[in-house]
Write a protein that holds these residues in place. Structure first.
Motif, PDB file in Angstrom:
ATOM      1  N   GLN A   1      26.302  39.586   1.367  1.00 47.03           N
ATOM      2  CA  GLN A   1      27.463  40.475   1.493  1.00 47.03           C
ATOM      3  C   GLN A   1      27.733  40.861   2.949  1.00 47.03           C
ATOM      4  O   GLN A   1      28.891  41.005   3.354  1.00 47.03           O
ATOM      5  N   SER A   2      26.673  41.051   3.724  1.00 46.82           N
ATOM      6  CA  SER A   2      26.852  41.535   5.092  1.00 46.82           C
ATOM      7  C   SER A   2      27.338  40.454   6.046  1.00 46.82           C
ATOM      8  O   SER A   2      28.141  40.742   6.948  1.00 46.82           O
TER       9      SER A   2
ATOM     10  N   VAL B   1      33.029  49.367  13.597  1.00 47.33           N
ATOM     11  CA  VAL B   1      33.535  49.000  12.269  1.00 47.33           C
ATOM     12  C   VAL B   1      32.487  48.202  11.502  1.00 47.33           C
ATOM     13  O   VAL B   1      32.292  48.391  10.295  1.00 47.33           O
ATOM     14  N   GLY B   2      31.781  47.308  12.199  1.00 50.20           N
ATOM     15  CA  GLY B   2      30.737  46.521  11.541  1.00 50.20           C
ATOM     16  C   GLY B   2      29.600  47.366  11.029  1.00 50.20           C
ATOM     17  O   GLY B   2      29.133  47.188   9.897  1.00 50.20           O
ATOM     18  N   VAL B   3      29.137  48.317  11.850  1.00 49.67           N
ATOM     19  CA  VAL B   3      28.025  49.184  11.448  1.00 49.67           C
ATOM     20  C   VAL B   3      28.426  50.063  10.269  1.00 49.67           C
ATOM     21  O   VAL B   3      27.662  50.221   9.303  1.00 49.67           O
ATOM     22  N   LEU B   4      29.636  50.641  10.312  1.00 49.99           N
ATOM     23  CA  LEU B   4      30.077  51.486   9.205  1.00 49.99           C
ATOM     24  C   LEU B   4      30.201  50.685   7.913  1.00 49.99           C
ATOM     25  O   LEU B   4      29.818  51.142   6.840  1.00 49.99           O
ATOM     26  N   GLY B   5      30.744  49.464   8.023  1.00 54.83           N
ATOM     27  CA  GLY B   5      30.857  48.618   6.833  1.00 54.83           C
ATOM     28  C   GLY B   5      29.505  48.220   6.277  1.00 54.83           C
ATOM     29  O   GLY B   5      29.316  48.182   5.053  1.00 54.83           O
ATOM     30  N   LEU B   6      28.542  47.960   7.166  1.00 54.73           N
ATOM     31  CA  LEU B   6      27.193  47.606   6.715  1.00 54.73           C
ATOM     32  C   LEU B   6      26.548  48.782   5.999  1.00 54.73           C
ATOM     33  O   LEU B   6      25.857  48.597   4.981  1.00 54.73           O
ATOM     34  N   TYR B   7      26.778  49.984   6.498  1.00 53.47           N
ATOM     35  CA  TYR B   7      26.243  51.170   5.822  1.00 53.47           C
ATOM     36  C   TYR B   7      26.832  51.303   4.417  1.00 53.47           C
ATOM     37  O   TYR B   7      26.114  51.603   3.452  1.00 53.47           O
TER      38      TYR B   7
ATOM     39  N   ALA C   1      21.326  42.788  12.962  1.00 56.62           N
ATOM     40  CA  ALA C   1      21.785  43.990  12.261  1.00 56.62           C
ATOM     41  C   ALA C   1      21.255  44.029  10.832  1.00 56.62           C
ATOM     42  O   ALA C   1      20.857  45.093  10.337  1.00 56.62           O
ATOM     43  N   LEU C   2      21.248  42.879  10.163  1.00 55.97           N
ATOM     44  CA  LEU C   2      20.748  42.813   8.790  1.00 55.97           C
ATOM     45  C   LEU C   2      19.290  43.243   8.714  1.00 55.97           C
ATOM     46  O   LEU C   2      18.916  44.100   7.886  1.00 55.97           O
ATOM     47  N   PHE C   3      18.446  42.676   9.579  1.00 59.20           N
ATOM     48  CA  PHE C   3      17.021  42.977   9.498  1.00 59.20           C
ATOM     49  C   PHE C   3      16.708  44.407   9.961  1.00 59.20           C
ATOM     50  O   PHE C   3      15.795  45.052   9.422  1.00 59.20           O
ATOM     51  N   VAL C   4      17.466  44.915  10.925  1.00 62.68           N
ATOM     52  CA  VAL C   4      17.281  46.304  11.340  1.00 62.68           C
ATOM     53  C   VAL C   4      17.648  47.244  10.196  1.00 62.68           C
ATOM     54  O   VAL C   4      16.913  48.194   9.889  1.00 62.68           O
ATOM     55  N   ALA C   5      18.777  46.973   9.534  1.00 65.76           N
ATOM     56  CA  ALA C   5      19.214  47.819   8.423  1.00 65.76           C
ATOM     57  C   ALA C   5      18.223  47.782   7.267  1.00 65.76           C
ATOM     58  O   ALA C   5      17.887  48.823   6.683  1.00 65.76           O
ATOM     59  N   MET C   6      17.725  46.601   6.941  1.00 63.87           N
ATOM     60  CA  MET C   6      16.770  46.485   5.833  1.00 63.87           C
ATOM     61  C   MET C   6      15.437  47.158   6.164  1.00 63.87           C
ATOM     62  O   MET C   6      14.822  47.782   5.298  1.00 63.87           O
ATOM     63  N   PHE C   7      15.016  47.028   7.427  1.00 64.12           N
ATOM     64  CA  PHE C   7      13.772  47.695   7.811  1.00 64.12           C
ATOM     65  C   PHE C   7      13.922  49.209   7.740  1.00 64.12           C
ATOM     66  O   PHE C   7      13.026  49.914   7.239  1.00 64.12           O
TER      67      PHE C   7
END
Length: 370
Positions: free
Chosen positions: A259-260, A165-171, A277-283
């Protein structure tokens, strides 16, 4: 697919939770006379099914499987252009070499292979052969589900559910922010909103000025090459507004962080896990952008001294995912007023707001007299 996954996951967790210590059955447990599968297999049923669907979609769009790929070709009636939740790709009329590769050299080579007749032909079929939006969604959900199943097997279903749920929401957060920033900041769409017009009239607030993105569109030709002319904004940037510098990435990271963090906290994530998770997503977002955008406009890959290096995902340039992104961004540049396909790296928001325009092939060249 995202809300469907949420509903299905909720029902799965609600119905298949273990019997309480007091012996009470779950609210929607089946009748006692019905034999149920072991709890371990039931806990992996949903993510396993989604992973299988994603793998099947991946095989369908794979060039290594022509028989399956025949079923994955998007048809003209697959979706209505400009409608929300249109998951097919509506090819328009004729097209030249579009979305098949990256950079001028590959487009020229592709044209040469087809011969001069193919370039000058008036009736052509779109050459886009990548996956449809629905296939990409299934592949993404399948990957998330497979990861969730692995976590469930190692750490238990509750932790896996929080992770999925966290990963989907972050996307979703990333996709919505990419859309809003691109449409309302880079394309100055905020100046056209009712609230901005009211503020200008009421308080004499000046309209937002271009950051260089509008100028980038002005010098982009139909084949995505650049007709570079002197410009006071773009001339100061070696990549002419097509890449993110480290300072821009820092601002974007702060924007997503505010937001995340609340979302992942609500999902039960720790501060450490949320930060990772934030830095992985931004990278990942920056790496995809840097690999895709400058190269498709015939500019060199940004070095690590400028920002996230453009070669970081070079190995994916021939993948179905990048083929779709290339086609999608071509459509953004070719759409009237550049209104459409505002998502560049994380597709979703365009389909929610009805601004997905599908395949827009290049303009037809003028016929050459015999």
């Amino acid at each position: 697919p995202f809300w469907l996954l949420g509903v299905a996951s909720g029902v799965h967790h609600f119905c298949f939770s273990p019997v309480s210590a007091a012996g009470a059955a779950p609210p929607c447990a089946p009748h006692d006379s019905i034999a149920m599968a072991p709890r371990a297999s039931r806990s992996l049923a949903l993510p396993g099914a989604l992973a299988a669907a994603g793998a099947w979609s991946l095989l369908r769009s794979s060039p290594l499987s022509p028989s399956l790929a025949a079923f994955s070709a998007p048809s003209a009636g697959a979706a209505s252009e400009g409608t929300a939740f249109g998951f097919g790709i509506p090819p328009r009329a004729a097209g030249g070499v579009s979305g098949a590769g990256f950079g001028r050299a590959e487009r020229v080579a592709a044209g040469a292979r087809g011969g001069a007749t193919a370039v000058l032909e008036q009736e052509q079929v779109s050459t886009y052969s990548g996956p449809s939006v629905g296939q990409l969604a299934l592949q993404f959900l399948g990957a998330v589900a497979a990861g969730g199943a692995a976590v469930a097997a190692a750490a238990g279903t509750p932790i896996a559910a929080k992770g999925v749920v966290g990963v989907l929401g972050l996307y979703v957060i990333m996709s919505l922010n990419e859309y809003v920033v691109h449409r309302y900041y880079q394309h100055l769409g905020i100046n056209k909103t009712g609230i901005m017009r009211w503020l200008r009239n009421k308080f004499n607030i000046k309209a937002m000025k271009s950051s260089g993105h509008v100028e980038h569109h002005k010098e982009t030709l139909d084949d995505m090459s650049l007709d570079i002319k002197p410009d006071p904004i773009l001339d100061n940037d070696p990549f002419r507004g097509t890449a993110f510098s480290w300072s821009v990435s820092a601002v974007m990271t702060f924007e997503i962080a505010i937001q995340s963090y609340p979302w992942l906290w609500l999902c039960g994530w720790s501060f450490k896990a949320s930060t990772i998770a934030l830095f992985v997503a931004m990278f990942l977002h920056a790496a995809v952008w840097q690999t895709l955008h400058p190269d498709m406009h015939e500019l060199p890959d940004p070095p690590v001294t400028y920002g996230v290096p453009g070669w970081s995902m070079k190995f994916l340039r021939k993948s179905g995912y990048f083929k779709f992104l290339y086609m999608n961004h071509e459509g953004h540049h070719r759409a009237p007023g550049a209104h459409g396909n505002y998502n560049v790296c994380f597709p979703l928001a365009d389909h929610l707001f009805g601004t997905y325009v599908g395949v827009i092939p290049p303009k037809q060249p003028e016929p050459v007299a015999a």
